[in-house]
Scaffold this active site. Sequence first.
Site, PDB file in Angstrom:
ATOM      1  CB  SER A 191      -0.948  -0.039   1.203  1.00 13.25           C
ATOM      2  OG  SER A 191      -1.945   0.950   1.099  1.00 13.25           O
ATOM      3  CG  ASP A 348      -6.807  -2.341  -3.757  1.00  7.89           C
ATOM      4  OD1 ASP A 348      -7.174  -1.248  -3.281  1.00  7.89           O
ATOM      5  OD2 ASP A 348      -5.618  -2.707  -3.758  1.00  7.89           O
ATOM      6  CG  HIS A 378      -5.967  -1.821  -0.013  1.00  8.87           C
ATOM      7  ND1 HIS A 378      -5.009  -1.629  -0.979  1.00  8.87           N
ATOM      8  CD2 HIS A 378      -5.523  -1.155   1.085  1.00  8.87           C
ATOM      9  CE1 HIS A 378      -4.049  -0.872  -0.492  1.00  8.87           C
ATOM     10  NE2 HIS A 378      -4.329  -0.579   0.771  1.00  8.87           N
TER      11      HIS A 378
END
EC number: 3.1.1.-
Length: 408
Positions: A191, A348, A378
């Site tokens: 991320s 995501d 995610h």
Amino acid sequence: MRSSSVVLIALVALAAYYIYIPLPSSVSEPWKLMLLDATFRGAQQVSNLIHCLGLSHHLLALNFIILSFGKKSAWSSARVKVTDTDFDSVEVRVFEGSPKPEEPLKRSVVYIHGGGWALGSAKIKYYDELCTVMAEELNAVIVSIEYRLVPEVYFPAQIHDVVRATKYFLQPEVLQKYSVDPGRIGISGDSAGGNLAAAVSQQFSQDANLKNKLKVQALIYPVLQALDFNTPSYQQNVNTPIVSRHTMVKYWVDYFKGNHDFVQAMIVNNHTSLDVGEAAALRARLNWTSLLPTSITKNYKPVVQTTGNARIVREIPQLLDARSAPLIAAQEVLQHLPKTYILTCEHDVLRDDGIMYAKRLESAGVKVTLDHFEDGFHGCMIFTSWPTNFSVGLRTRNSYIKWLDQNL
């Protein structure tokens, strides 16, 4: 008795209403994801209330809640030695796999945790467990960086922390101390950590003074651009857990210490409209109609505003900085990057950032493995232990570690 039953039924109904959100049938273990998302939403709402009452910044409050659920002290086992130390004044947690007589020098991964540049820690149980497994299965030295977070610092301080710690680690005497092979070092992150890993990798590839180069970069559902919040994945997963589009835009604004009044305008791409000249040259570098396959673009339409709000880019020029948005880097920068692994998840908002970056890297001549999970969401890779254990979490982690084992 009857009144208490009515109250109980009402409370159960309210809880179900709060927890339930419509999810695609293909997402991994949807009810468990709803519960996880409800917990995170609840923590966000509590932290927002604390902020409104003037007791603390909402991100500090939220991170306090997150860390209270699982901060772990450094604990070594027979197979992995874990040490908290600092590299050039940056805190790190080092995981050392057991030495093997046939391999006197180990490979190594510098790992950068996610959390929107504002949340999480190298010392939280999710990342502690991930790095322990990596150190054990790869027989490697994993350096997990505890970089400073928003609102203590803002862009580009997080990048500077990672650069300082990594450069310190790459010194010959430090590598020798940890018995690391200088030719087998990679950088990785998930991320926002994937964003930082990509930015540092680009910087190091252009640094002529850096003797020890990175062999690979491995980016897990990375966030790579802030110019288009209407890619197909942003449109498809606008409210999908665990990061919605609105939440992701707020993370970007907080990262740059920007004005939250800009969030709604940015959601509809008013910050990169046709009349914003500063963004014109960069739009082509993330033209998803050419960078994404038709299986991804489907019937989604680009959102390009004719007129917008040029004030946003003037006040937040960091939006157009390749250090914050590695996807918009020039082609001559990309062509010097190391072998790359990119993991993406169907459910995501950031899915297309990773897919577009893979396409741009391939066009620049970089060897890329794009590893896509149709049932992934995610953050799933760190959710591998009870009560937040997902089958897709274990599968993504195993696939990621397998690639590192074969390529590092």
